[in-house]
Enzyme design. Structure first.
Site, short mmCIF file in Angstrom:
data_model
loop_
_atom_site.label_atom_id
_atom_site.label_comp_id
_atom_site.label_asym_id
_atom_site.label_seq_id
_atom_site.Cartn_x
_atom_site.Cartn_y
_atom_site.Cartn_z
N GLY A 3 -7.41 -6.45 -15.97
CA GLY A 3 -6.50 -5.43 -15.44
C GLY A 3 -5.23 -5.38 -16.26
NE ARG A 4 -0.70 -10.03 -15.59
CZ ARG A 4 0.22 -9.92 -14.64
NH1 ARG A 4 1.34 -9.28 -14.87
NH2 ARG A 4 0.02 -10.45 -13.43
CD GLU B 283 -13.80 -8.49 -11.87
OE1 GLU B 283 -14.39 -7.50 -11.41
OE2 GLU B 283 -13.53 -9.50 -11.20
CE1 TYR C 239 -2.28 -7.07 -10.69
CE2 TYR C 239 -2.19 -7.34 -13.07
CZ TYR C 239 -2.90 -7.36 -11.89
OH TYR C 239 -4.23 -7.68 -11.91
CB CYS D 272 22.48 -5.93 -0.90
SG CYS D 272 22.99 -4.22 -0.85
N GLY E 50 -7.87 -11.82 -16.31
CA GLY E 50 -6.92 -12.89 -16.61
C GLY E 50 -6.54 -13.01 -18.07
C1 LIG Z 1 -6.71 -9.46 -10.21
C2 LIG Z 1 -8.12 -9.66 -10.54
C3 LIG Z 1 -8.63 -9.28 -11.78
C4 LIG Z 1 -7.74 -8.77 -12.90
O1 LIG Z 1 -6.90 -9.78 -13.33
P1 LIG Z 1 -5.90 -9.50 -14.57
O2 LIG Z 1 -5.10 -10.76 -14.66
O3 LIG Z 1 -5.10 -8.31 -14.20
O4 LIG Z 1 -6.75 -9.25 -15.77
C5 LIG Z 1 -9.98 -9.41 -12.00
N1 LIG Z 1 -10.80 -9.90 -11.03
C6 LIG Z 1 -10.34 -10.29 -9.83
C7 LIG Z 1 -11.28 -10.82 -8.82
C8 LIG Z 1 -8.99 -10.19 -9.55
O5 LIG Z 1 -8.53 -10.61 -8.37
#
Ligand SMILES: *Cc1c(COP(=O)(O)O)cnc(C)c1O
Length: 380
Positions: A255-256, A253, A360, A331, A219
């Protein structure tokens, strides 16, 4: 904003290779190495594969991260094949029995409810393999003003159900409580994320069982309005220093915030026209390849990549010093990547490179709608 190496790669791509996703793996490597260096050595860095599970991306990250978090059986099989020796954690809502079966072999399993915990115990007994569980909890902690909270209750276990889960674990010889998992919000600034981490750790220390590990989730925010801005990893890392000591192992953990910056989506401007008092640039491409701006409700940041060649014998449709809305080839009026954004010059035949398209992006897009050809993919 587009990096020189990506720019020169794109300049060598013929129009027939567009639309294209171009990824800067050297930039990704430098970025994730910087994240690792900013964190205390005893804080584990895992990568949430759902942000971008492309194999070349995973391979770059594998050198630096402690593990990869997957959120489905499909991701589990894919990541296991791409990175045979990297530790995996399996999370995700509404797991099937087949997924729980496959997950028995992974490093950690993030469990979402008492029923799921019991089913995991059955799967583990069938395999005669002890499984290490993190209970995904959703304590009602303030997440700060910068954040988009995970919708209360849909994910994870209510604290009221914790005693029941602990009881299930105590009675099941195949279930081992490794710790607590949380993922309470997304889009957080480093200040809010650090404050939340402290609240989570304080809360975990009030629980009636010894807890060895806390996964603080992901997050970390990506600012789509300011593509040069970065989550303040050094400040966040400094704020985490010592808060698990001496007994709690901390893990994040993201991601983004790991992969967003390494990807660009490049498409050709098919046409420029004025209509209803506005100026539109229409792309050979669109949100069926890059759904991020629709999903998040922002303007995707972009660079104009001018192409001087113009083969038609009539004047080139152009926007000069004006606000342009960039739409795609679907469209539907929802197929808009950026609204009323000022440009110095944008002409039919130019290319547009959208940044922050490494997370994403392609993998959340409705790519079969209208059956347009897929983009080409490049890892420079
Ligand atoms: C999606 C998710 C993440 C990664 O979130 P980001 O906003 O991409 O950093 C980490 N843990 C869980 C459980 C998620 O669902």
């Amino acid at each position: 904003m587009i990096t020189p190496s990506v720019r020169s790669y794109v300049d060598r791509l013929p129009d027939c290779a567009l639309p294209a996703y171009v990824h800067d793996l050297a930039g990704l490597r430098a970025h994730v190495t910087g994240i690792r260096a900013a964190l205390p050595a005893d804080v584990e860095l895992w990568y949430a594969a759902k942000a971008n599970p492309a194999e070349p991306i995973l391979r770059v990250l594998a050198d630096t991260v402690d593990g990869v978090e997957v959120a489905s059986g499909g991701e589990l099989a894919h990541v296991r094949a791409a990175l045979p020796t990297t530790p995996i954690a399996f999370g995700g809502p509404a797991k099937t029995d087949a997924e729980l079966d496959a997950a028995v072999a992974v490093h950690r399993i993030h469990v979402e409810s008492p029923h799921e915990l019991r089913r995991l115990g059955v799967a583990a007994a069938r395999h005669r393999t002890p499984v290490h569980v993190l209970l995904r909890m959703n304590p009602a902690l303030p997440v700060g003003t910068s954040a988009l909270a995970m919708d209360g209750g849909q994910f994870g276990i209510d604290p009221a159900d914790l005693p029941c889960c602990l009881d299930i674990i105590r009675r099941d010889p195949w279930l081992r409580l490794a710790g607590i998992h949380t993922h309470l919000a997304s889009g957080l600034t480093a200040t809010d994320q650090a404050a939340l981490a402290h609240r989570i750790v304080d809360w975990v220390r009030t629980l009636p069982v010894p807890v060895a590990e806390v996964n603080l989730g992901g997050g970390m925010g990506v600012d789509y309005r300011n593509p040069a801005a970065r989550f303040d990893w050094p400040a966040f890392g400094a704020a985490l220093r010592g808060i698990g000591a001496p007994d709690l192992r901390l893990r994040i953990e993201p991601g983004r915030s790991v992969t967003a910056y390494c990807g660009w989506y490049v498409a050709v401007v098919a046409d420029v026209k004025r209509s209803g008092g506005r100026t539109f640039a229409l792309l050979h491409g669109g949100t069926h390849h890059l759904r991020t701006p629709v999903a998040k409700g922002h303007d995707q940041p972009f660079d104009v990549l001018p192409v001087d060649r113009w083969d038609w014998p009539w004047p080139r449709p152009s926007a000069i010093d004006e606000a342009v809305t960039i739409a795609g080839q679907l469209c539907t009026p929802k197929d808009v990547l950026a609204r009323e954004v000022p440009v110095a010059q944008l002409r039919a035949g130019d290319r547009v490179g959208f940044g922050l398209a490494g997370a994403y992006a392609w993998n959340i897009s409705h790519q079969d709608f209208l059956m347009h050809p897929r983009p080409t993919f490049h890892y420079a």
